[in-house]
Design a protein around this motif. Structure first.
Motif, PDB file in Angstrom:
ATOM      1  N   GLN A 116       0.823  -1.201   0.000  1.00 29.34           N
ATOM      2  CA  GLN A 116       0.000   0.000   0.000  1.00 29.34           C
ATOM      3  C   GLN A 116       0.862   1.257   0.000  1.00 29.34           C
ATOM      4  O   GLN A 116       0.541   2.245  -0.679  1.00 29.34           O
ATOM      5  CB  GLN A 116      -0.925   0.000   1.216  1.00 29.34           C
ATOM      6  N   ALA A 117       1.957   1.225   0.752  1.00 25.70           N
ATOM      7  CA  ALA A 117       2.862   2.371   0.771  1.00 25.70           C
ATOM      8  C   ALA A 117       3.426   2.634  -0.621  1.00 25.70           C
ATOM      9  O   ALA A 117       3.471   3.776  -1.086  1.00 25.70           O
ATOM     10  CB  ALA A 117       3.991   2.128   1.765  1.00 25.70           C
ATOM     11  N   GLU A 118       3.836   1.571  -1.305  1.00 20.45           N
ATOM     12  CA  GLU A 118       4.396   1.746  -2.650  1.00 20.45           C
ATOM     13  C   GLU A 118       3.352   2.263  -3.621  1.00 20.45           C
ATOM     14  O   GLU A 118       3.661   3.050  -4.526  1.00 20.45           O
ATOM     15  CB  GLU A 118       4.984   0.422  -3.143  1.00 20.45           C
ATOM     16  N   ARG A 119       2.123   1.857  -3.439  1.00 23.39           N
ATOM     17  CA  ARG A 119       1.034   2.359  -4.289  1.00 23.39           C
ATOM     18  C   ARG A 119       0.862   3.862  -4.102  1.00 23.39           C
ATOM     19  O   ARG A 119       0.759   4.615  -5.081  1.00 23.39           O
ATOM     20  CB  ARG A 119      -0.259   1.612  -3.939  1.00 23.39           C
ATOM     21  N   LEU A 120       0.849   4.328  -2.860  1.00 23.75           N
ATOM     22  CA  LEU A 120       0.715   5.753  -2.601  1.00 23.75           C
ATOM     23  C   LEU A 120       1.888   6.535  -3.188  1.00 23.75           C
ATOM     24  O   LEU A 120       1.710   7.618  -3.757  1.00 23.75           O
ATOM     25  CB  LEU A 120       0.619   6.007  -1.094  1.00 23.75           C
ATOM     26  N   ILE A 121       3.064   5.970  -3.067  1.00 21.05           N
ATOM     27  CA  ILE A 121       4.257   6.637  -3.598  1.00 21.05           C
ATOM     28  C   ILE A 121       4.175   6.738  -5.118  1.00 21.05           C
ATOM     29  O   ILE A 121       4.466   7.785  -5.712  1.00 21.05           O
ATOM     30  CB  ILE A 121       5.520   5.884  -3.146  1.00 21.05           C
ATOM     31  N   ALA A 122       3.758   5.652  -5.777  1.00 21.27           N
ATOM     32  CA  ALA A 122       3.648   5.650  -7.235  1.00 21.27           C
ATOM     33  C   ALA A 122       2.621   6.666  -7.716  1.00 21.27           C
ATOM     34  O   ALA A 122       2.758   7.229  -8.811  1.00 21.27           O
ATOM     35  CB  ALA A 122       3.284   4.253  -7.731  1.00 21.27           C
ATOM     36  N   LEU A 123       1.595   6.926  -6.901  1.00 18.72           N
ATOM     37  CA  LEU A 123       0.544   7.872  -7.280  1.00 18.72           C
ATOM     38  C   LEU A 123       0.942   9.327  -7.027  1.00 18.72           C
ATOM     39  O   LEU A 123       0.201  10.243  -7.391  1.00 18.72           O
ATOM     40  CB  LEU A 123      -0.741   7.562  -6.507  1.00 18.72           C
ATOM     41  N   GLY A 124       2.075   9.538  -6.371  1.00 16.64           N
ATOM     42  CA  GLY A 124       2.515  10.905  -6.099  1.00 16.64           C
ATOM     43  C   GLY A 124       1.984  11.488  -4.808  1.00 16.64           C
ATOM     44  O   GLY A 124       2.061  12.710  -4.600  1.00 16.64           O
ATOM     45  N   VAL A 125       1.466  10.648  -3.919  1.00 18.21           N
ATOM     46  CA  VAL A 125       0.915  11.142  -2.661  1.00 18.21           C
ATOM     47  C   VAL A 125       1.965  11.811  -1.776  1.00 18.21           C
ATOM     48  O   VAL A 125       1.652  12.806  -1.096  1.00 18.21           O
ATOM     49  CB  VAL A 125       0.177  10.013  -1.914  1.00 18.21           C
ATOM     50  N   PRO A 126       3.219  11.331  -1.737  1.00 18.60           N
ATOM     51  CA  PRO A 126       4.213  12.049  -0.919  1.00 18.60           C
ATOM     52  C   PRO A 126       4.316  13.522  -1.281  1.00 18.60           C
ATOM     53  O   PRO A 126       4.416  14.391  -0.402  1.00 18.60           O
ATOM     54  CB  PRO A 126       5.519  11.300  -1.222  1.00 18.60           C
ATOM     55  N   GLU A 127       4.279  13.837  -2.552  1.00 18.27           N
ATOM     56  CA  GLU A 127       4.363  15.230  -2.975  1.00 18.27           C
ATOM     57  C   GLU A 127       3.104  16.007  -2.578  1.00 18.27           C
ATOM     58  O   GLU A 127       3.181  17.163  -2.146  1.00 18.27           O
ATOM     59  CB  GLU A 127       4.571  15.319  -4.487  1.00 18.27           C
ATOM     60  N   LEU A 128       1.946  15.368  -2.708  1.00 19.04           N
ATOM     61  CA  LEU A 128       0.696  16.027  -2.331  1.00 19.04           C
ATOM     62  C   LEU A 128       0.640  16.312  -0.840  1.00 19.04           C
ATOM     63  O   LEU A 128       0.147  17.364  -0.414  1.00 19.04           O
ATOM     64  CB  LEU A 128      -0.502  15.144  -2.712  1.00 19.04           C
ATOM     65  N   ALA A 129       1.124  15.361  -0.050  1.00 19.80           N
ATOM     66  CA  ALA A 129       0.989  15.442   1.402  1.00 19.80           C
ATOM     67  C   ALA A 129       2.188  16.065   2.095  1.00 19.80           C
ATOM     68  O   ALA A 129       2.128  16.349   3.296  1.00 19.80           O
ATOM     69  CB  ALA A 129       0.734  14.041   1.966  1.00 19.80           C
ATOM     70  N   GLY A 130       3.277  16.267   1.361  1.00 22.85           N
ATOM     71  CA  GLY A 130       4.476  16.788   1.991  1.00 22.85           C
ATOM     72  C   GLY A 130       5.108  15.801   2.958  1.00 22.85           C
ATOM     73  O   GLY A 130       5.678  16.192   3.978  1.00 22.85           O
TER      74      GLY A 130
END
Length: 238
Positions: free
Chosen positions: A19-33
């Motif tokens: 699930q973590a890798e899925r969020l990372i692939a979707l660009g969530v780290p950039e969205l969430a800071g």
């Protein structure tokens, strides 16, 4: 506690590390800071407990472990870091991206109501259920029933995270409301709308090009819909 879930046919959620890798692939780290490595480390280090330590449904299950999680445990980013308006376009059904209905420009103002989220940028939701058994109930009827079962309604962001990780959670005629999110008006009363996630028919203001796309919209608090259950969990924890 008896098993009150109603989505036994759904496949298990991926392990937390996936699930973590899925969020990372979707660009969530950039969205969430939130740095990608922080999300990975959280998923690896988190152990899942029962998440039912108090009446609010805010569990305290933390620790160090394999990070694989269980098949009904969701990794979520706090809505303060990843609002619904930013997450919704990441949803996909076939080649159709998700969208928020045009008459819900205040979608990010819908906040947790009657539920307590962990004070953490990343947290877990356990015991996910779509609430199919409550299809054709109104939110007003469903909320006390969920509480009597020891369940906590999902907030909108959690529902979006669920569909991001498990697209099969959204099916025609089997979609869901997220009544843990409500909008409080300036006078302190609650707005009569409640958020929901379903599949567009491509009619009206949705536009034909959005037929079959995942859709974040709203329903009236007192209305019933045959195709909408009530998404819930057994608890939350950091």
């Amino acid at each position: 506690m008896p098993d009150t879930s109603s989505n036994a046919a759904l496949p298990a959620l991926p392990p937390l590390t996936d699930q973590a890798e899925r969020l990372i692939a979707l660009g969530v780290p950039e969205l969430a800071g939130i740095p990608a490595d922080e999300i990975r480390a959280y998923a690896r280090s988190t152990t899942v407990g029962d998440g039912t330590d108090d009446d609010s449904g805010a569990g305290t299950s933390t620790g160090t472990g394999t990070g694989t999680g269980t098949g009904d445990t969701l990794l979520a980013v706090h809505p303060d870091r990843a609002p619904a308006s930013a997450l919704t376009p990441l949803l996909r059904r076939g080649d159709k991206p998700g969208f928020v209905v045009v008459d819900m420009p205040d979608v990010d103002d819908f906040a947790p109501a009657g539920v307590e989220l962990p004070d953490s940028p990343l947290y877990l939701v356990t015991g996910l259920d779509r609430g199919d058994r409550m299809a054709n109930w109104s939110p007003e009827e469903a909320l006390p029933a969920l509480g009597a079962e020891g369940r906590t309604p999902l907030v909108l962001g959690e529902g979006i995270h669920w569909v991001l990780q498990q697209p099969a959670a959204l099916e025609r005629n089997h979609c869901f409301m997220t009544i843990g999110s409500r909008l409080r008006k300036a006078d302190g009363t609650l707005d009569a709308r409640t958020p929901a996630i379903w599949i567009s028919n491509g009619t009206g203001r949705d536009g034909r090009e959005r037929r079959d796309a995942p859709k974040v919209g709203w329903c009236w608090w007192g209305n019933r819909h045959t195709w909408l259950g009530f998404a819930s969990g057994t608890g939350r924890g950091e």
